[in-house]
Design a protein around this motif. Structure first.
Motif, PDB file in Angstrom:
ATOM      1  N   ARG A 148      -5.903   5.222   4.022  1.00 15.34           N
ATOM      2  CA  ARG A 148      -7.311   4.712   4.055  1.00 15.34           C
ATOM      3  C   ARG A 148      -7.549   4.528   2.566  1.00 15.34           C
ATOM      4  O   ARG A 148      -8.432   3.698   2.086  1.00 15.34           O
ATOM      5  CB  ARG A 148      -8.145   5.727   4.480  1.00 15.34           C
ATOM      6  CG  ARG A 148      -8.017   5.946   5.959  1.00 15.34           C
ATOM      7  CD  ARG A 148      -8.748   6.884   6.688  1.00 15.34           C
ATOM      8  NE  ARG A 148      -8.513   7.273   7.870  1.00 15.34           N
ATOM      9  CZ  ARG A 148      -8.861   6.594   9.130  1.00 15.34           C
ATOM     10  NH1 ARG A 148      -9.422   5.426   9.060  1.00 15.34           N
ATOM     11  NH2 ARG A 148      -8.410   7.164  10.303  1.00 15.34           N
ATOM     12  N   ASP A 149      -6.999   5.417   1.485  1.00 18.55           N
ATOM     13  CA  ASP A 149      -7.392   5.360   0.251  1.00 18.55           C
ATOM     14  C   ASP A 149      -6.106   5.827  -0.469  1.00 18.55           C
ATOM     15  O   ASP A 149      -4.953   5.882  -0.020  1.00 18.55           O
ATOM     16  CB  ASP A 149      -8.545   6.174  -0.323  1.00 18.55           C
ATOM     17  CG  ASP A 149      -8.308   7.261   0.406  1.00 18.55           C
ATOM     18  OD1 ASP A 149      -7.095   8.042   0.551  1.00 18.55           O
ATOM     19  OD2 ASP A 149      -9.267   7.957   0.758  1.00 18.55           O
ATOM     20  N   ARG A 160       0.860  -1.101   0.019  1.00 18.51           N
ATOM     21  CA  ARG A 160      -0.010   0.034  -0.011  1.00 18.51           C
ATOM     22  C   ARG A 160       0.679   1.240   0.106  1.00 18.51           C
ATOM     23  O   ARG A 160       0.532   2.272  -0.654  1.00 18.51           O
ATOM     24  CB  ARG A 160      -0.871  -0.156   1.130  1.00 18.51           C
ATOM     25  CG  ARG A 160      -1.854  -1.077   0.941  1.00 18.51           C
ATOM     26  CD  ARG A 160      -2.958  -0.970   2.321  1.00 18.51           C
ATOM     27  NE  ARG A 160      -4.146  -1.895   2.313  1.00 18.51           N
ATOM     28  CZ  ARG A 160      -5.160  -2.056   3.148  1.00 18.51           C
ATOM     29  NH1 ARG A 160      -4.923  -1.122   4.332  1.00 18.51           N
ATOM     30  NH2 ARG A 160      -6.050  -2.762   2.950  1.00 18.51           N
ATOM     31  N   GLN A 209      -9.135  -6.174  -3.300  1.00 19.71           N
ATOM     32  CA  GLN A 209      -9.217  -5.382  -2.273  1.00 19.71           C
ATOM     33  C   GLN A 209     -10.154  -5.711  -1.127  1.00 19.71           C
ATOM     34  O   GLN A 209     -10.071  -5.182   0.147  1.00 19.71           O
ATOM     35  CB  GLN A 209      -9.708  -3.793  -2.748  1.00 19.71           C
ATOM     36  CG  GLN A 209      -8.673  -3.271  -3.640  1.00 19.71           C
ATOM     37  CD  GLN A 209      -8.950  -2.021  -3.990  1.00 19.71           C
ATOM     38  OE1 GLN A 209      -9.684  -1.312  -3.587  1.00 19.71           O
ATOM     39  NE2 GLN A 209      -8.173  -1.490  -5.023  1.00 19.71           N
TER      40      GLN A 209
END
Length: 330
Positions: free
Chosen positions: A310-311, A14, A74
């Motif tokens: 978070r994104d 990530r 995801q």
């Protein structure tokens, strides 16, 4: 800018996606094509790799490959999207693979290709290149070493098991007393990994598990020396927020080596370069801002920033904060 990231695990994947996101933001601001402004190289932990059903499985590499290519699932947080598991079911019926480690059919295609190339004498770095060439990753993945350094866990009840069994089957519930990377004393850093460190303008330690993701990379003889000799500043990102791990069971690993589950304790575990360690800078979460002054006094330039990825946007912002600290240290 040449950016090198040491990475392992889902958190590392990530973060690397965030580094690529930041690089593309910056390229757009300069009016350049997406991947032309920055050269991102990722030194990948190979300690999680293992042999299963005659196939070489590489979880940390594949997490990066699937994340950067947009192929990752995801919802589950691992593996490939739109996956099926017919072959896995058949293998388990024959007793060839354990029920606690499922290989998806698409995922198996990657493992078969990797193993076929390795069996044919193709170096691991070239295997990485071939697998990555299928998609536009926006980063170059290189193995930390060409040698096999599989991680084994020694438990409090006297067992020795592969890390994947301890982590996936037992969910780190059996207390560990020691981690071993088989034959690591005879391993050498991959040439591409050394080049990535030596040539970098910025070196980042992803918020990966310090013990079983970053630890095996640093444990390869010569890797710490390469980092200490690098002209680029080395900035790490804490994998702990407010005394709690962000993902997985890294706290069980930290406890086994006598390190508190605490952002400042992990920074001191890595140590500063002038004290024989690898760090110049360290990012902690806003929840851990009280630790900044003490770390700075210890010679680790530290900042408190939002650490939750978070994104895509928050991941890119975090990567930008790490790069900004490194640039300040130059």
């Amino acid at each position: 800018m040449r950016i090198t990231v040491l990475s392992g695990g889902v958190g590392g994947a990530r973060f690397v996606s965030g580094v690529r996101g930041w690089a593309r933001r910056d390229a757009a601001a300069q009016g350049l094509p997406d991947d032309d402004a920055h050269d991102i190289r990722v030194v990948v932990n190979t300690g999680d790799d293992w042999w299963l059903a005659g196939l070489r499985i590489a979880p940390d590499h594949d997490s990066l490959l699937y994340s950067l290519s947009g192929q990752n699932d995801q919802d589950r947080g691992w593996g490939r999207r739109d996956e099926t598991e017919r072959v896995a079911s058949e293998l388990q019926t024959w007793g060839v693979t354990p029920e606690w480690f499922t290989l998806g059919d698409l995922d198996l295609g990657v493992h078969i290709a990797r193993t076929a190339w390795l069996r044919g004498g193709v170096p691991l770095g070239e295997v990485y290149r071939r697998l990555g060439a299928r998609w536009q990753l926006g980063a170059t993945l290189v193995p930390a070493t060409e040698d096999e350094i599989d991680t084994y866990v020694h438990t409090a009840d006297g067992q020795r098991m592969h890390f994947q069994e301890w982590w996936t089957r037992h969910r780190a519930s059996i207390p560990a007393v020691r981690f071993e990377n088989a034959d690591i004393e005879r391993a050498r850093p991959a040439g591409e990994a050394l080049d990535a460190v030596a040539d970098a303008d910025v070196i980042l330690l992803a918020p990966s598990n310090p013990v079983v993701s970053i630890g095996p990379i640093l444990g390869i003889p010569g890797m710490r020396d390469a980092l200490r000799a690098a002209s680029a500043p080395v900035v790490g990102v804490a994998p702990v927020i407010g005394g709690r791990v962000v993902r997985g069971m890294a706290d069980a690993c930290l406890t086994a080596i006598g390190v508190d589950t605490d952002a400042a304790a992990i920074a001191r575990h890595y140590r500063t370069r002038h004290a024989g360690g690898v760090l110049d800078g360290w990012l902690v979460a806003e929840e851990d801002a009280a630790s900044v002054a003490g770390l700075t006094a210890d010679g680790i330039a530290s900042r408190a920033v939002p650490l939750w990825m978070r994104d895509a946007d928050t991941s890119a912002t975090l990567a930008g904060d790490a790069i900004a600290l490194a640039q300040n240290l130059r």
